[in-house]
Design a protein around this motif. Structure first.
Motif, PDB file in Angstrom:
ATOM      1  N   ASP A   1      31.411  45.638  43.565  1.00 46.67           N
ATOM      2  CA  ASP A   1      32.356  44.820  43.011  1.00 46.67           C
ATOM      3  C   ASP A   1      33.067  45.641  41.817  1.00 46.67           C
ATOM      4  O   ASP A   1      34.251  45.687  41.666  1.00 46.67           O
ATOM      5  CB  ASP A   1      32.229  43.525  42.649  1.00 46.67           C
TER       6      ASP A   1
ATOM      7  N   PRO B   1      40.633  50.689  41.563  1.00 50.34           N
ATOM      8  CA  PRO B   1      41.688  50.064  41.424  1.00 50.34           C
ATOM      9  C   PRO B   1      43.103  50.889  42.086  1.00 50.34           C
ATOM     10  O   PRO B   1      42.997  52.146  42.161  1.00 50.34           O
ATOM     11  CB  PRO B   1      41.945  50.160  39.852  1.00 50.34           C
TER      12      PRO B   1
ATOM     13  N   ASP C   1      39.186  42.843  30.082  1.00 54.05           N
ATOM     14  CA  ASP C   1      40.114  42.835  31.527  1.00 54.05           C
ATOM     15  C   ASP C   1      40.372  44.030  32.220  1.00 54.05           C
ATOM     16  O   ASP C   1      40.429  44.130  33.312  1.00 54.05           O
ATOM     17  CB  ASP C   1      41.306  42.133  30.903  1.00 54.05           C
ATOM     18  N   LYS C   2      40.347  45.147  31.416  1.00 55.14           N
ATOM     19  CA  LYS C   2      40.945  46.336  32.059  1.00 55.14           C
ATOM     20  C   LYS C   2      39.239  47.059  32.554  1.00 55.14           C
ATOM     21  O   LYS C   2      39.469  47.675  33.578  1.00 55.14           O
ATOM     22  CB  LYS C   2      40.912  47.602  30.806  1.00 55.14           C
TER      23      LYS C   2
ATOM     24  N   ILE D   1      36.625  45.217  33.799  1.00 51.61           N
ATOM     25  CA  ILE D   1      35.924  44.228  34.716  1.00 51.61           C
ATOM     26  C   ILE D   1      36.655  42.926  35.188  1.00 51.61           C
ATOM     27  O   ILE D   1      37.190  42.368  33.902  1.00 51.61           O
ATOM     28  CB  ILE D   1      34.578  43.928  34.270  1.00 51.61           C
ATOM     29  N   ASN D   2      36.581  42.512  36.137  1.00 49.72           N
ATOM     30  CA  ASN D   2      37.223  41.175  36.564  1.00 49.72           C
ATOM     31  C   ASN D   2      36.052  40.069  36.470  1.00 49.72           C
ATOM     32  O   ASN D   2      35.329  39.586  37.204  1.00 49.72           O
ATOM     33  CB  ASN D   2      37.817  41.017  37.897  1.00 49.72           C
TER      34      ASN D   2
ATOM     35  N   GLU E   1      36.419  36.595  35.392  1.00 47.09           N
ATOM     36  CA  GLU E   1      36.506  35.525  36.368  1.00 47.09           C
ATOM     37  C   GLU E   1      35.968  35.547  37.725  1.00 47.09           C
ATOM     38  O   GLU E   1      35.224  34.535  38.173  1.00 47.09           O
ATOM     39  CB  GLU E   1      38.179  35.114  36.296  1.00 47.09           C
ATOM     40  N   LYS E   2      36.132  36.770  38.343  1.00 48.37           N
ATOM     41  CA  LYS E   2      35.661  36.812  39.463  1.00 48.37           C
ATOM     42  C   LYS E   2      34.180  36.905  39.706  1.00 48.37           C
ATOM     43  O   LYS E   2      33.468  36.409  40.432  1.00 48.37           O
ATOM     44  CB  LYS E   2      36.179  38.057  40.232  1.00 48.37           C
TER      45      LYS E   2
END
Length: 440
Positions: free
Chosen positions: A46, A51, A155-156, A158-159, A161-162
């Protein structure tokens, strides 16, 4: 285990449990241990995914994660609530050829198991808190003091929320494995057993407690079973168990099992005697007028009522109530005697992989009585002399052939049972064991 007293009181007779299990704190620790490589693999896939390239030349180089290592993964029991999952992950990031940072991702999540409308158990995340710390950087002079990254930096990198949405997938028993608990398992070619969870698990200091109801199918149809006279319950042990898992099977479970085997015809046996009609005519005079030629004698035994199982301390007994038709011929069977046979036999219990192997170990008592006769009255003593040796030897042997594949115990896929210690108590059997992940 005393919580089972509360948990296993049936709401109504059709939904009464007859077995259950407790996943202990040491079992949770083992699941955390074997989940660690899996979690690392999932996170690496993941987090290290490339990106999409940014077409704007004004955009500076974005940080890229170049290494993922799970340092710690633990599962802790929270009594009355669920479990706490704690993960610490070391991340290596780079935003240029000579710029590297070491980050520490920490995830603290609360999990519990619910029962969905379809009756399957599901692992649910109730809370998840991720934090990201910068541990080391080639750009900083002072490398010794970790600090929290800002939200934009997180945020840059790692995601978050996922990760939190799918945090349960970091464990080795996601919902697919929980669903496998209720899969049907074969006992004989036309008889299956299935363990159905009755409710979401309960959480105590002793572990995660699941109550199960056993159902049996014969030729694809669920069969009605004898009602349990009392709710299944177990006494509280003197101390916590070092085993990963404690399975408990009630006396009613074993009675239901043998009733299902009877219903499926698995307990119908055909026994070839060493006797012939000529040798019988020497002891039963009317045999001579019924059979002019010498023919082999066959016993065809079927249950005349349901078997019964009794569990006592260190002792399991099965009582079989059979009717044996004694006659000649295989394709065209001609019966001349019918005998009631009541057998009381010891059962031996063992576990192989995830199956309980049940065998008739020793016959303790056999009673024969004449039911019907086409060759006149036959004394009980003569019946025993003529037919007891065959029944004593062949009935256990043929039933053991039926049972030799074993009966699947409640289990989830990819795990088997080791270090098993079976103890038979009054009204129930206790099976403390350890879990072992099967090699892929």
């Amino acid at each position: 285990l005393s919580i089972l007293l509360i948990l296993l009181v049936p709401a109504h007779t059709s939904r009464s449990p007859d077995c259950g299990g407790i996943l202990t704190p040491s079992g949770l620790r083992y699941l955390a241990e074997v989940s660690k490589p899996h979690a690392e693999s999932v996170l690496r896939k993941d987090l290290m995914a490339q990106p999409a390239p940014d077409p704007s030349p004004a955009t500076p180089n974005r940080s890229q994660i170049i290494s993922v290592k799970v340092d710690k993964l633990s599962l802790t029991l929270i009594p009355d609530t669920g479990m706490q999952l704690s993960i610490e992950v070391d991340l290596g990031t780079t935003s240029g050829p000579s710029t590297t940072k070491e980050m520490r991702l920490s995830i603290l999540a609360e999990l519990h198991v619910e029962m969905n409308p379809e009756g399957n158990l599901e692992l649910v995340t109730s809370d998840c808190k991720p934090t990201l710390e910068e541990v080391q950087s080639t750009e900083e002079l002072d490398r010794s003091a970790p600090h929290k990254s800002s939200g934009s930096e997180v945020d840059k990198q790692i995601n978050v929320e996922k990760i939190c949405l799918e945090v349960s997938k970091l464990l080795l028993f996601p919902n697919e494995r929980l669903m496998s608990l209720a899969a049907p398992f074969p006992i004989t070619p036309n008889c299956q057993v299935q363990y159905l969870p009755l409710a979401a698990p309960m959480y105590s200091e002793q572990g995660i407690i699941i109550s199960l109801q056993t159902t049996f199918q014969v030729a694809g149809t669920v069969i009605p079973l004898p009602a349990s006279p009392v709710p299944f319950s177990m006494p509280e042990p003197a101390r916590s168990s070092p085993s990963h898992l404690i399975l408990a099977l009630s006396e009613h479970f074993f009675i239901s099992l043998f009733s299902a085997l009877e219903e499926s015809g698995a307990l119908n046996v055909s026994l070839l005697s060493s006797l012939t009609t000529a040798t019988l005519a020497e002891r039963i005079t009317q045999m001579g007028s019924l059979f002019q030629e010498d023919l082999p004698v066959v016993l065809q035994a079927v249950p005349r009522s349901s078997p019964h199982v009794v569990l006592e301390e260190d002792r399991a007994i099965v009582e079989l109530f059979l009717t044996a038709q004694i006659g000649t011929g295989s394709s065209l069977f001609q019966s001349f005697l019918s005998v009631n046979v009541d057998v009381t036999a010891r059962l031996h219990l063992s576990v192989a992989d995830t199956r309980m192997i049940i065998s008739v170990a020793a016959i303790e008592d056999i009673e024969l009585s004449l039911a019907t006769s086409d060759v006149g009255p036959v004394l009980a003593a003569l019946l025993e002399e003529l037919f007891l040796p065959t029944i004593r030897e062949e009935v256990p042997a043929q039933i053991n052939v039926v049972l030799r594949q074993g009966v699947s115990l409640p289990h989830i896929t990819s795990f088997t049972y080791t270090d098993v210690n079976i103890t038979i108590h009054k009204d129930y059997v206790l099976i403390p064991c350890n879990l072992q992940q099967e090699a892929r």
